[in-house]
Design a protein around this motif. Structure first.
Motif, PDB file in Angstrom:
ATOM      1  N   CYS A   1       5.234   5.212   5.414  1.00 49.76           N
ATOM      2  CA  CYS A   1       4.672   6.501   5.026  1.00 49.76           C
ATOM      3  C   CYS A   1       5.236   7.003   3.713  1.00 49.76           C
ATOM      4  O   CYS A   1       6.258   6.505   3.237  1.00 49.76           O
ATOM      5  N   ILE A   2       4.541   7.960   3.139  1.00 46.74           N
ATOM      6  CA  ILE A   2       5.113   8.725   2.028  1.00 46.74           C
ATOM      7  C   ILE A   2       5.159  10.185   2.470  1.00 46.74           C
ATOM      8  O   ILE A   2       4.221  10.712   3.032  1.00 46.74           O
ATOM      9  N   GLU A   3       6.315  10.803   2.221  1.00 47.34           N
ATOM     10  CA  GLU A   3       6.544  12.177   2.658  1.00 47.34           C
ATOM     11  C   GLU A   3       6.821  13.070   1.451  1.00 47.34           C
ATOM     12  O   GLU A   3       7.674  12.756   0.628  1.00 47.34           O
TER      13      GLU A   3
ATOM     14  N   ILE B   1       0.830  -1.211   0.000  1.00 42.83           N
ATOM     15  CA  ILE B   1       0.000   0.000   0.000  1.00 42.83           C
ATOM     16  C   ILE B   1       0.866   1.264   0.000  1.00 42.83           C
ATOM     17  O   ILE B   1       0.549   2.235  -0.687  1.00 42.83           O
ATOM     18  N   MET B   2       1.963   1.246   0.755  1.00 43.12           N
ATOM     19  CA  MET B   2       2.868   2.407   0.718  1.00 43.12           C
ATOM     20  C   MET B   2       3.319   2.666  -0.725  1.00 43.12           C
ATOM     21  O   MET B   2       3.344   3.815  -1.182  1.00 43.12           O
ATOM     22  N   HIS B   3       3.658   1.595  -1.440  1.00 47.10           N
ATOM     23  CA  HIS B   3       4.077   1.756  -2.840  1.00 47.10           C
ATOM     24  C   HIS B   3       2.916   2.229  -3.724  1.00 47.10           C
ATOM     25  O   HIS B   3       3.114   3.025  -4.636  1.00 47.10           O
ATOM     26  N   LEU B   4       1.740   1.723  -3.431  1.00 44.51           N
ATOM     27  CA  LEU B   4       0.556   2.157  -4.176  1.00 44.51           C
ATOM     28  C   LEU B   4       0.323   3.659  -3.968  1.00 44.51           C
ATOM     29  O   LEU B   4       0.081   4.412  -4.924  1.00 44.51           O
TER      30      LEU B   4
ATOM     31  N   THR C   1      -3.509  -4.869   9.102  1.00 46.09           N
ATOM     32  CA  THR C   1      -2.963  -3.587   8.636  1.00 46.09           C
ATOM     33  C   THR C   1      -4.097  -2.556   8.606  1.00 46.09           C
ATOM     34  O   THR C   1      -5.268  -2.925   8.575  1.00 46.09           O
ATOM     35  N   SER C   2      -3.723  -1.302   8.629  1.00 47.62           N
ATOM     36  CA  SER C   2      -4.678  -0.247   8.277  1.00 47.62           C
ATOM     37  C   SER C   2      -3.900   0.853   7.576  1.00 47.62           C
ATOM     38  O   SER C   2      -2.692   0.985   7.779  1.00 47.62           O
ATOM     39  N   TRP C   3      -4.576   1.611   6.739  1.00 51.66           N
ATOM     40  CA  TRP C   3      -3.879   2.602   5.909  1.00 51.66           C
ATOM     41  C   TRP C   3      -4.859   3.641   5.401  1.00 51.66           C
ATOM     42  O   TRP C   3      -6.032   3.354   5.219  1.00 51.66           O
ATOM     43  N   GLY C   4      -4.347   4.854   5.230  1.00 50.68           N
ATOM     44  CA  GLY C   4      -5.265   5.908   4.815  1.00 50.68           C
ATOM     45  C   GLY C   4      -4.593   7.100   4.164  1.00 50.68           C
ATOM     46  O   GLY C   4      -3.437   7.423   4.454  1.00 50.68           O
ATOM     47  N   VAL C   5      -5.346   7.706   3.284  1.00 46.75           N
ATOM     48  CA  VAL C   5      -5.010   9.057   2.803  1.00 46.75           C
ATOM     49  C   VAL C   5      -6.279   9.890   2.902  1.00 46.75           C
ATOM     50  O   VAL C   5      -7.382   9.354   2.901  1.00 46.75           O
ATOM     51  N   SER C   6      -6.104  11.193   2.975  1.00 53.30           N
ATOM     52  CA  SER C   6      -7.248  12.050   3.262  1.00 53.30           C
ATOM     53  C   SER C   6      -7.259  13.284   2.362  1.00 53.30           C
ATOM     54  O   SER C   6      -6.405  13.451   1.496  1.00 53.30           O
ATOM     55  N   THR C   7      -8.234  14.148   2.637  1.00 53.59           N
ATOM     56  CA  THR C   7      -8.330  15.420   1.913  1.00 53.59           C
ATOM     57  C   THR C   7      -7.091  16.294   2.135  1.00 53.59           C
ATOM     58  O   THR C   7      -6.914  17.308   1.464  1.00 53.59           O
ATOM     59  N   ARG C   8      -6.244  15.895   3.067  1.00 56.65           N
ATOM     60  CA  ARG C   8      -4.946  16.516   3.228  1.00 56.65           C
ATOM     61  C   ARG C   8      -4.138  16.493   1.927  1.00 56.65           C
ATOM     62  O   ARG C   8      -3.312  17.376   1.668  1.00 56.65           O
TER      63      ARG C   8
END
Lengths: 491, 491
Positions: B225-227, B190-193, B269-276
């Motif tokens: 993470c991705i930064e 998922i990090m790679h995705l 696992t859990s993972w997320g991206v947001s309106t951020r």
């Protein structure tokens, strides 16, 4: 899969509750009245969303997103609106927890009390019209055609999966117009759009109409609706579209300068459909074997089940199936090839019947030898053997045919369940023995509606848009009436 | 449009705040910390959702929906989780309002107090793992790969549009696996995705890595993470993926029978991206004239502005433009032909520049005579005149070129802002004068991290996945260290 479903004849309500859970659509959660929508159920909802969203955009609407929370004071600004929603809303009062001093766990931190309580939105008119005040200055800003996909909360005491839940998912359109006429046209257009979606995507026939005053949305001048009929003879309100007049514009002081430069309050509509549509979909088509889905909304349209002994036979079947799968997918048909070795074919047949997959193919040794497939349709449970070369065309035709057939079946049921009655006794009798919509004269008063509701549990569903003028007398009070209203027991 | 944007050099923070509002992306609402995402901003978010959703489904995930509310007691079940979220959560304590007895309006009805308070979800691990307990019995039920698109609430005290809001929209994946290895592979995949999405859709270069212990998600064993790096030299965490070990399975007693029939706790696992991500998108590419959008996410990819005097000329332009619009749309390119007569061309040019439309065509009398268009690209602001026959090819190439170009520009900036330092003084100097990521040796203790944070406001961003083993000494304590960690000031 567990044991068979309760039949509809035995206990319709139990049949529904079991079906929703067994077909992996939804289940109750640990939170009172809130459901979990399971992946298979959510996939159907996603298809509904996609269909509706395209229709909204094709008619000029844009999506946006407004806050989950509504300050308590906003709710009070429109008098009938607060009356309608204050009695069943979730209230946020604090913004922090802390460790209990006695070590008993976490408790609400009383130092973190909100100055003004926040309501979890039961609908968003108030927060949206508070925003529109900033967005609308001139006729150039109108019409404002906005939709939101969101979760809302109404603290219902008696809940049922999809039909009535404390939290549900929906879309809510909120539009602003320069003239009364335009706003009414919008509300009316959306009612037709909803009917189009219900009939052509969901294969659910509906009656279009307007609500009587007592059944109107809290804050509306007119509520347009689509009403569906379930197999147990009860009606289900499937979508509503409200002409709000200038009520919210006045409550939130939203004015615009018209072409002549004069200030006027804006005219409004709001409209919504929700995960309740899932309930309508399930109850309209399904049978004692499980779900029946319209092909247009089925997450899996075609399932292929191999019948084999040993890996070699499975490989031969897979080789035969692969090109078909590929061709169907290239045509945009969703296909599942279920080659799981953990379950027997009979188990799989039952599972896909329960889950309402429209078309099922089976392939065994004999089919390999004869270059055939066994094809079964979910709606009528008919089976036949077809030659491989015909498969794609046969499947394509069958999917269209199922979509049409289940609509026709539901339409026939609906049409045979609209009964004209001219006396209150006959009304009660039809309601009891047959159910469905009952078209009767009514004196137009809320008092009479209340009495009918108390005595029979039937409510006015709508005044159909194609209602015929006809002199008559209210079946209860004998007062004059000029058209028939549709009554029914309803979900 | 109002007056010009504040420039980035003058006040980066102010530039951002103004840009978000002026480009019609979002604005603050009447509810503290909650934003309204306006139609134009939401259209970008919808494109992000569609891109991510496809990637999730292509990797075997399904969507579902879980309740908005979490019973207070659920939150307490995982110790570090409650520690992380209890201090900033919205708490529902009542389910009804009533009219105040003194007639002063509506007040909370104290007779409608909940037996157990409900938390508005800050993230859904607890409610989801409470559900998974019912869904998982055997290895056959695994892996369970589920995603949810939802709103969540964290009661932040200092909020900024998109970057930090009390309510935000996001997706949260929650997966369950039979083995530790599988769960780690999922979190890593998922990090790679996410990195793929950020770089190839958003054109935002990112650094992939793992978080130090103090920066991990509350309840995670490892956080991937991705930064990203913004133009002011500050980092922005753009997505996280957590390996949760068996922490939640143990807290919610989720066990499965493995192939040998033995009971074991599930791995998660859990993972997320947001309106951020909207914030990252805006700050990575935009300039002093306004938004710069990657063509893949631009709601309007091409805008065509007619320059005319009188209706006759407009008609001639429209006739010239129509076939081009049609052809571009048939290629899936979104085009807007802005023939509004309420605004002048100059106003429109500014508006689309502000809104970051990648390609702008202008057509005037001279273009009619010469069979040409004036074409302008938003990223470099370059203009040229092209012949009509070349328009489709030119536009197609340009859209690809802009996508690549803004990525390269951001990548060059990022690469030139990763600085190796070997002393704490140098660290402070680079942080102050140049910003960006600083790669430094650190002794691996939270104590030292805290000291650096307090003294410089810089935090560890990640240990890059391609970090090179290298003997060194912590820049602060001089203790031995075997690789460099990336530090930065961060959003």
């Amino acid at each position: 899969m567990g044991k068979k479903l309760t039949s509809r004849a035995e206990d319709y309500s139990k049949w529904y509750n079991e079906l929703v859970v067994k077909a992996d659509l939804a289940e109750n959660s640990g939170v009172r009245g809130c459901m979990v929508i399971k992946p298979y159920g959510f996939a159907i909802w996603e298809k509904m969303q996609a269909g509706l969203d395209k229709m909204f955009k094709d008619t000029g609407h844009q999506n946006a997103y407004f806050p989950l929370f509504i300050p308590k004071s906003y709710l009070s600004k429109e008098a009938s609106h607060v009356e309608g929603f204050a009695k069943e809303c979730a209230v946020v009062t604090h913004y922090r927890l802390k460790n209990a001093e006695d070590g008993s766990g976490i408790v609400v931190d009383e130092d973190a009390k909100l100055e003004e309580e926040l309501i979890v939105r039961p609908t968003s008119e108030t927060i949206i019209w508070d925003t529109y005040r900033k967005w609308i200055q001139s006729y150039r800003d109108l019409p404002l055609l906005i939709n939101q996909w969101a979760n809302v909360v109404r603290w219902e005491m008696r809940t049922r999966l999809f039909l009535r839940t404390a939290e549900f998912l929906w879309q809510e359109g909120h539009t602003a117009h320069a003239t009364e006429k335009e706003a009414i046209e919008e509300a009316d257009m959306i009612m037709h759009l909803y009917a189009d979606f219900a009939e052509n995507h969901m294969a659910v026939p509906v009656i279009k109409g307007t609500k009587t005053e007592s059944e109107r949305f809290a804050g509306a001048v007119e509520t347009y609706c689509i009403e569906a009929l379930m197999q147990d003879g009860k009606a289900l309100q499937a979508g509503t579209s409200h002409f709000l007049g200038q009520n919210f514009a006045k409550a939130f002081d939203v004015k615009f300068a018209n072409k002549e430069g004069k200030q006027d309050h804006v005219w409004a509509t709001s409209w919504g459909v929700s995960t309740r549509l899932m309930g309508a979909l399930i109850m309209t088509h399904s049978d004692d074997n499980g779900l029946v889905l319209p092909p247009k909304l089925a997450p899996i349209q075609v399932v292929i089940v191999p019948i084999y002994k040993g890996e070699e036979q499975l490989d031969a079947i897979t080789e035969k199936v692969n090109p078909l799968v590929k061709e169907l997918r290239s045509k945009g048909i969703s296909v599942k090839y279920d080659n799981r070795d953990t379950h027997k074919p009979g188990f799989k047949f039952n599972e896909y019947e329960l889950k309402g997959v429209p078309v099922r193919l089976a392939v065994g040794q004999r089919d390999l030898e004869n270059d055939t497939f066994e094809i079964a349709r979910r709606d009528t449970l008919e089976k036949e053997t077809i030659t491989s070369g015909d498969a794609v065309e046969k499947i394509t035709t069958l999917l269209e045919d199922i979509q049409t057939n289940i609509y026709s079946k539901a339409k026939t049921y609906q049409e045979s369940h609209i009964t004209n009655v001219d006396s209150y006794d006959e009304f009660k009798q039809v309601l009891e023995e047959k159910g469905g919509f009952i078209a009767a004269h009514w004196d137009g008063t809320t008092e009479t509606e209340d009495r009918i509701k108390t005595e029979t549990k039937a409510t006015t569903r709508c005044i159909p848009i194609d209602v015929i003028e006809e002199e008559g007398r209210c079946m209860v009070t004998g007062k004059p009436s000029s058209f028939r209203v549709l009554f029914a027991k309803a979900y």
